[in-house]
Structures are given as C-alpha cells and as structure tokens.
Design a protein around this motif. Structure first.
Motif, mmCIF file in Angstrom:
data_model
loop_
_atom_site.group_PDB
_atom_site.id
_atom_site.type_symbol
_atom_site.label_atom_id
_atom_site.label_comp_id
_atom_site.label_asym_id
_atom_site.label_seq_id
_atom_site.Cartn_x
_atom_site.Cartn_y
_atom_site.Cartn_z
ATOM 1 N N GLU A 1 33.745 -52.671 -126.899
ATOM 2 C CA GLU A 1 33.993 -53.175 -125.547
ATOM 3 C C GLU A 1 34.082 -54.691 -125.507
ATOM 4 O O GLU A 1 34.750 -55.248 -124.625
ATOM 5 N N ASP A 2 33.448 -55.362 -126.443
ATOM 6 C CA ASP A 2 33.522 -56.827 -126.513
ATOM 7 C C ASP A 2 34.812 -57.312 -127.153
ATOM 8 O O ASP A 2 35.068 -58.529 -127.176
ATOM 9 N N ARG A 3 35.650 -56.413 -127.632
ATOM 10 C CA ARG A 3 36.885 -56.788 -128.334
ATOM 11 C C ARG A 3 38.076 -55.981 -127.816
ATOM 12 O O ARG A 3 38.833 -55.403 -128.586
ATOM 13 N N PRO A 4 38.283 -55.943 -126.502
ATOM 14 C CA PRO A 4 39.372 -55.120 -125.954
ATOM 15 C C PRO A 4 40.757 -55.606 -126.352
ATOM 16 O O PRO A 4 41.704 -54.809 -126.400
ATOM 17 N N GLU A 5 40.893 -56.905 -126.625
ATOM 18 C CA GLU A 5 42.206 -57.416 -126.999
ATOM 19 C C GLU A 5 42.614 -56.945 -128.393
ATOM 20 O O GLU A 5 43.810 -56.811 -128.682
ATOM 21 N N ARG A 6 41.643 -56.678 -129.240
ATOM 22 C CA ARG A 6 41.953 -56.241 -130.602
ATOM 23 C C ARG A 6 42.013 -54.714 -130.706
ATOM 24 O O ARG A 6 42.790 -54.173 -131.487
ATOM 25 N N TYR A 7 41.157 -54.026 -129.922
ATOM 26 C CA TYR A 7 41.077 -52.555 -129.998
ATOM 27 C C TYR A 7 41.149 -51.970 -128.591
ATOM 28 O O TYR A 7 40.188 -51.383 -128.099
ATOM 29 N N PRO A 8 42.290 -52.133 -127.926
ATOM 30 C CA PRO A 8 42.356 -51.707 -126.519
ATOM 31 C C PRO A 8 42.115 -50.216 -126.314
ATOM 32 O O PRO A 8 41.459 -49.821 -125.354
ATOM 33 N N THR A 9 42.642 -49.386 -127.188
ATOM 34 C CA THR A 9 42.461 -47.945 -127.023
ATOM 35 C C THR A 9 41.024 -47.538 -127.300
ATOM 36 O O THR A 9 40.418 -46.767 -126.535
#
Length: 238
Positions: free
Chosen positions: A193-201
């Motif tokens: 959740e802290d990295r939505p830009e890298r792992y959006p799905t």
C-alpha cells in the motif's frame, strides 16, 4: 543395477513366524514419517520405534522402499471413500463428488506432511491408491471425458491438490502459528500500500490478506473444475 519391482507386482512370500507383523511395521512407519519425514526415515529408526532388531524387519519386507510403498498406501487408505453414486444421471453430480473426494484427500495429507512428495516418487499401485484413483477416474469418465483428456484432467486435479498441500506444509513449517501468519500478511499489505505507483494492482487488491487456506483451496479447485467442465462434450441429440 537391477530395477526394483514395486512390491505390488511381486508374488507374496510365504508367511513367517508372527514375531512382528507387516501391519505393525506399517503403522510404525507412518508414525515415524509423521515425526521425522522421509529424510529422517531409516530401517534402523523404524526398528528402534518397534523395539526390534533391524534385521528382523527384513522377514516381512525386502527393504526401505517396500516400507515406504506400504506406508504411503496405508495413509492413502485414510481418505474416506463414499463408494456411492454421484447422484442423478450419468452427467450429474460429478463436480460435487470430486470436490468432496479431493477435499478429503487434502485433509489426510495435512495430517501426513510427507505424502505429496513421496507420492511423486513412485507408482501408486497399492489397493487403497487404486481404489481412490478408480473413484476419480470414474467420476470424470461418467461426466464425458475419455482418453488423453481424461488422463490430463486427473493429472491437473492431482497436481493442484498435491501442490497446494505441499505449499501449505512449507508455509506453516516456517511460520508455525496463525498469529505469525497474520502479522506477516499485515506487514506485506502495508509494504504494498505504501508503493501504489510501483505495484498498483497488488496495492489495490487484498491479495495477501486472506489467510483462509480452506476457502482458498475450494476456490482454486473451482477454477480447475471450471476448466474441466469446459472440455466436456455437449449433450447428445434428443
């Protein structure tokens, strides 16, 4: 090196004096495998568990591989067989009956963590294994599969169940408790959740928060069975 013939394909040797018994040896072997796994299994350890001499075991079996064959078939025999009809006509009830049979198989393999890996190393020709194979094959054959498609369907179902259980055993051998499992899942969730830009799905779906292995097993099995159902022949002419 001479190829070992499976115990199921050899002639039964004459009965010997019942100082031990093959049944006692097999029961002790299952207990030893439960405790130590295949890696910790030896004829010496089995003899110690039986409080017998190692050489006395060879009056009932020819070696370690025979004992492993017998122990595996005994454990497979714990998978309950209803022996009944799938219900309704020849094309009805096959799916529900398979879910029941395979769920029972998973339950037994969870009690005996060594079963999936050992089953992959030898032909399953014991009477218990053959009876359960007959049940699965007959359900799929009555549903309409035959030939290579029948074999492939059985393989896909077996690989799913055995692989799922093997993964469960590996997971719980590391984490041990439900609390540790929940804690790790929560840490992974926050990391994603802290990295939505890298792992959006991954960040947008609860892919790691569901720790219900029972429900996930049934859901995954339903996907495999959907694929099987899609390959069934259509109804014949009226």
């Amino acid at each position: 090196m001479e190829r070992r013939r499976p115990i199921w394909l050899r002639e039964e040797e004459p009965a010997r004096r019942p100082r031990l018994s093959r049944e006692r040896i097999v029961a002790a072997a299952v207990g030893l495998l439960d405790a130590e796994g295949v890696e910790g299994f030896s004829m010496r350890a089995l003899a110690a568990r039986l409080r017998a001499g190692t050489m006395s075991l060879y009056e009932y079996v020819t070696g370690k591989e025979d004992v492993l064959d017998l122990a595996l078939d005994a454990a497979i025999g714990e998978i309950e067989l209803d022996g009944g009809d799938a219900g309704g006509g020849p094309r009805e009830g096959w799916r529900e009956a398979l879910v029941l049979q395979l769920t029972r198989g998973r339950r037994v393999m969870l009690r005996h963590p060594w079963m999936p890996a050992l089953a992959a190393t030898r032909p399953l020709l014991g009477p218990n294994a053959l009876a359960r194979s007959e049940r699965v094959y007959s359900l799929l054959a009555r549903a309409g599969l035959s030939g290579a498609e029948l074999t492939a369907a059985v393989g896909a179902l077996s690989f799913y169940v055995n692989g799922y259980v093997a993964a469960e055993h590996t997971w719980w051998s590391r984490l041990r408790t439900r609390d540790a499992d929940a804690e790790l899942r929560d840490e992974v969730r926050r990391h994603l959740e802290d990295r939505p830009e890298r792992y959006p799905t991954l960040a947008g779906h609860p892919v790691v928060t569901d720790g219900d292995f029972d429900a996930q097993f049934v859901l995954g099995l339903s996907f495999v069975l959907d694929g099987v159902a899609a390959r069934l022949p259509g109804p014949g002419p009226a």
